[in-house]
Design a protein around this motif. Structure first.
Motif, PDB file in Angstrom:
ATOM      1  N   CYS A  55      -5.728  68.954  67.675  1.00  0.00           N
ATOM      2  CA  CYS A  55      -6.267  69.121  66.595  1.00  0.00           C
ATOM      3  C   CYS A  55      -5.751  69.606  65.552  1.00  0.00           C
ATOM      4  O   CYS A  55      -5.738  70.868  65.618  1.00  0.00           O
ATOM      5  CB  CYS A  55      -7.398  68.386  66.757  1.00  0.00           C
ATOM      6  SG  CYS A  55      -7.602  66.958  67.770  1.00  0.00           S
ATOM      7  N   SER A  56      -5.389  68.522  63.813  1.00  0.00           N
ATOM      8  CA  SER A  56      -5.275  69.971  63.476  1.00  0.00           C
ATOM      9  C   SER A  56      -6.400  70.025  62.207  1.00  0.00           C
ATOM     10  O   SER A  56      -6.656  70.786  60.403  1.00  0.00           O
ATOM     11  CB  SER A  56      -3.742  69.760  62.096  1.00  0.00           C
ATOM     12  OG  SER A  56      -3.695  68.242  61.645  1.00  0.00           O
ATOM     13  N   SER A  57      -6.883  69.628  62.092  1.00  0.00           N
ATOM     14  CA  SER A  57      -8.657  68.823  60.720  1.00  0.00           C
ATOM     15  C   SER A  57      -9.789  68.700  61.975  1.00  0.00           C
ATOM     16  O   SER A  57     -10.176  68.151  62.903  1.00  0.00           O
ATOM     17  CB  SER A  57      -8.195  68.143  60.162  1.00  0.00           C
ATOM     18  OG  SER A  57      -8.339  66.996  60.243  1.00  0.00           O
ATOM     19  N   ASN A 110     -13.035  64.674  65.256  1.00  0.00           N
ATOM     20  CA  ASN A 110     -14.561  63.709  65.049  1.00  0.00           C
ATOM     21  C   ASN A 110     -14.192  62.784  65.150  1.00  0.00           C
ATOM     22  O   ASN A 110     -14.738  61.679  66.257  1.00  0.00           O
ATOM     23  CB  ASN A 110     -15.210  63.840  63.755  1.00  0.00           C
ATOM     24  CG  ASN A 110     -15.991  65.155  63.328  1.00  0.00           C
ATOM     25  OD1 ASN A 110     -16.072  65.838  64.880  1.00  0.00           O
ATOM     26  ND2 ASN A 110     -16.004  65.739  62.296  1.00  0.00           N
ATOM     27  N   SER A 111     -12.587  62.354  64.662  1.00  0.00           N
ATOM     28  CA  SER A 111     -13.045  60.218  65.250  1.00  0.00           C
ATOM     29  C   SER A 111     -12.291  60.684  66.579  1.00  0.00           C
ATOM     30  O   SER A 111     -12.347  59.712  66.803  1.00  0.00           O
ATOM     31  CB  SER A 111     -11.215  60.386  64.589  1.00  0.00           C
ATOM     32  OG  SER A 111     -10.672  59.360  64.692  1.00  0.00           O
ATOM     33  N   ARG A 115     -12.891  62.404  69.081  1.00  0.00           N
ATOM     34  CA  ARG A 115     -14.436  62.278  69.916  1.00  0.00           C
ATOM     35  C   ARG A 115     -15.568  60.988  70.002  1.00  0.00           C
ATOM     36  O   ARG A 115     -15.572  60.738  70.630  1.00  0.00           O
ATOM     37  CB  ARG A 115     -15.860  63.301  69.347  1.00  0.00           C
ATOM     38  CG  ARG A 115     -15.596  64.603  69.387  1.00  0.00           C
ATOM     39  CD  ARG A 115     -16.364  65.857  69.333  1.00  0.00           C
ATOM     40  NE  ARG A 115     -15.865  66.891  69.571  1.00  0.00           N
ATOM     41  CZ  ARG A 115     -15.487  67.614  68.039  1.00  0.00           C
ATOM     42  NH1 ARG A 115     -15.398  67.668  66.839  1.00  0.00           N
ATOM     43  NH2 ARG A 115     -15.210  69.174  68.197  1.00  0.00           N
ATOM     44  N   ARG A 116     -15.787  60.351  68.012  1.00  0.00           N
ATOM     45  CA  ARG A 116     -15.805  59.268  68.715  1.00  0.00           C
ATOM     46  C   ARG A 116     -15.400  58.554  68.974  1.00  0.00           C
ATOM     47  O   ARG A 116     -15.607  57.185  70.296  1.00  0.00           O
ATOM     48  CB  ARG A 116     -16.330  58.533  66.817  1.00  0.00           C
ATOM     49  CG  ARG A 116     -17.531  59.323  66.479  1.00  0.00           C
ATOM     50  CD  ARG A 116     -17.933  58.312  65.023  1.00  0.00           C
ATOM     51  NE  ARG A 116     -15.880  58.320  64.456  1.00  0.00           N
ATOM     52  CZ  ARG A 116     -15.633  59.380  63.111  1.00  0.00           C
ATOM     53  NH1 ARG A 116     -17.150  60.756  63.509  1.00  0.00           N
ATOM     54  NH2 ARG A 116     -14.610  59.234  62.557  1.00  0.00           N
ATOM     55  N   SER A 117     -13.908  57.843  69.378  1.00  0.00           N
ATOM     56  CA  SER A 117     -13.045  56.847  70.345  1.00  0.00           C
ATOM     57  C   SER A 117     -13.464  57.165  71.896  1.00  0.00           C
ATOM     58  O   SER A 117     -13.513  56.241  72.267  1.00  0.00           O
ATOM     59  CB  SER A 117     -11.796  57.361  69.967  1.00  0.00           C
ATOM     60  OG  SER A 117     -10.747  56.580  70.670  1.00  0.00           O
ATOM     61  N   ILE A 118     -13.240  58.544  71.675  1.00  0.00           N
ATOM     62  CA  ILE A 118     -13.594  58.796  73.848  1.00  0.00           C
ATOM     63  C   ILE A 118     -15.127  58.297  74.223  1.00  0.00           C
ATOM     64  O   ILE A 118     -15.504  58.005  75.316  1.00  0.00           O
ATOM     65  CB  ILE A 118     -13.101  60.375  74.280  1.00  0.00           C
ATOM     66  CG1 ILE A 118     -11.200  60.597  73.698  1.00  0.00           C
ATOM     67  CG2 ILE A 118     -13.601  60.687  75.657  1.00  0.00           C
ATOM     68  CD1 ILE A 118     -11.056  59.603  74.795  1.00  0.00           C
ATOM     69  N   MET A 119     -15.959  58.289  73.408  1.00  0.00           N
ATOM     70  CA  MET A 119     -17.149  58.600  73.716  1.00  0.00           C
ATOM     71  C   MET A 119     -18.049  57.154  73.649  1.00  0.00           C
ATOM     72  O   MET A 119     -18.619  56.446  74.369  1.00  0.00           O
ATOM     73  CB  MET A 119     -18.307  59.270  72.676  1.00  0.00           C
ATOM     74  CG  MET A 119     -18.328  60.776  73.144  1.00  0.00           C
ATOM     75  SD  MET A 119     -18.623  61.759  74.494  1.00  0.00           S
ATOM     76  CE  MET A 119     -19.483  60.966  74.685  1.00  0.00           C
ATOM     77  N   SER A 120     -17.165  56.332  72.825  1.00  0.00           N
ATOM     78  CA  SER A 120     -17.234  55.126  73.171  1.00  0.00           C
ATOM     79  C   SER A 120     -16.818  54.170  74.184  1.00  0.00           C
ATOM     80  O   SER A 120     -17.117  52.602  74.476  1.00  0.00           O
ATOM     81  CB  SER A 120     -16.642  54.071  71.499  1.00  0.00           C
ATOM     82  OG  SER A 120     -15.215  54.209  72.311  1.00  0.00           O
ATOM     83  N   ALA A 163      -9.792  48.752  73.656  1.00  0.00           N
ATOM     84  CA  ALA A 163      -8.505  48.409  72.556  1.00  0.00           C
ATOM     85  C   ALA A 163      -8.110  49.844  71.758  1.00  0.00           C
ATOM     86  O   ALA A 163      -6.960  49.868  71.981  1.00  0.00           O
ATOM     87  CB  ALA A 163      -8.825  47.033  71.640  1.00  0.00           C
ATOM     88  N   TYR A 164      -9.603  50.060  71.410  1.00  0.00           N
ATOM     89  CA  TYR A 164      -8.349  52.108  71.064  1.00  0.00           C
ATOM     90  C   TYR A 164      -8.890  53.064  72.166  1.00  0.00           C
ATOM     91  O   TYR A 164      -7.407  53.490  71.662  1.00  0.00           O
ATOM     92  CB  TYR A 164     -10.896  52.728  70.747  1.00  0.00           C
ATOM     93  CG  TYR A 164     -10.787  51.466  69.198  1.00  0.00           C
ATOM     94  CD1 TYR A 164      -9.713  51.815  68.266  1.00  0.00           C
ATOM     95  CD2 TYR A 164     -11.748  50.699  69.864  1.00  0.00           C
ATOM     96  CE1 TYR A 164     -10.454  50.457  67.262  1.00  0.00           C
ATOM     97  CE2 TYR A 164     -12.050  49.346  68.492  1.00  0.00           C
ATOM     98  CZ  TYR A 164     -11.131  49.951  67.322  1.00  0.00           C
ATOM     99  OH  TYR A 164     -12.501  48.792  66.022  1.00  0.00           O
TER     100      TYR A 164
END
Length: 198
Positions: free
Chosen positions: A161-163, A168-169, A171-176, A92-93
């Motif tokens: 991305c600006s920060s 990191n957010s 990356r975690r969403s894609i790798m999940s 869903a993300y």
């Protein structure tokens, strides 16, 4: 008794009748397990507001897909596609959905996906559309494509991305978005599904 289970062959008068009689004797009355091949459609649910994708559920996707198939192909299309229609994976993300359908009728499903214009959940309609990324014969082929697709999308997202926290957010969403568990289940049930490779 075995004679009660198997019918007796008819009289054999010629070589050709002998072969057919043996075939009849061996296979009539026997129960065969049919193995049906499947096709997997890897799709992306695209919404104007990505945060609305958190309302997506497997039941919601199946309901909308069936409704689109019925509107486009009628009773026959719905009956043909519903036989083994299921959502094998949903994130869903990221909006990634993996839908399984019988190989003989997957084009009916494929042609119906563009007619899904919204998902209705919790009394609200969320405008969206289904972007078909890949069609494969196994979960493994879809997983390989998804990994390559995620790598390309990750590079595109990181450029905007600006920060570092935002990077990191993402990356975690894609790798999940992994189909490893589904791949293991498919290996365990490969004989039941009768899937073939591309």
């Amino acid at each position: 008794r075995s004679s009660d289970l198997w019918p007796q062959p008819p009289e054999m008068t010629s070589p050709s009748e002998t072969i057919s009689a043996r075939f009849y004797h061996l296979f009539s009355g026997a129960e065969f397990i049919m193995k049906f091949k499947s096709r997997y459609l890897l799709c992306e649910v695209v919404m104007a507001d990505p945060l609305e994708r958190k309302h997506i559920t497997q039941e919601l996707v199946i309901t909308c897909v069936k409704d689109a198939i019925y509107r486009l192909h009628g009773d026959f299309g719905l009956a043909a596609c519903t036989i083994s229609l299921s959502v094998k994976y949903l994130n869903a993300y990221t909006g990634i959905v993996l839908i399984r359908c019988r190989k003989e009728f997957y084009q009916l499903l494929w042609s119906s996906l563009p007619f899904i214009t919204n998902l209705e959940g919790r009394g609200k309609q969320h405008p969206c559309f289904f972007n078909t990324l890949h069609v494969g014969g196994t979960v493994r082929t879809c997983q390989k494509f998804l990994i390559q697709y995620n790598q390309k999308q990750l590079l595109l997202l990181l450029r905007n991305c600006s920060s570092e926290d935002e990077r990191n957010s993402i990356r975690r969403s894609i790798m999940s978005c992994s189909l490893k568990d589904m791949e293991e289940r498919e290996d365990a049930q490969s004989e039941e599904d009768g899937d073939d490779t591309d």
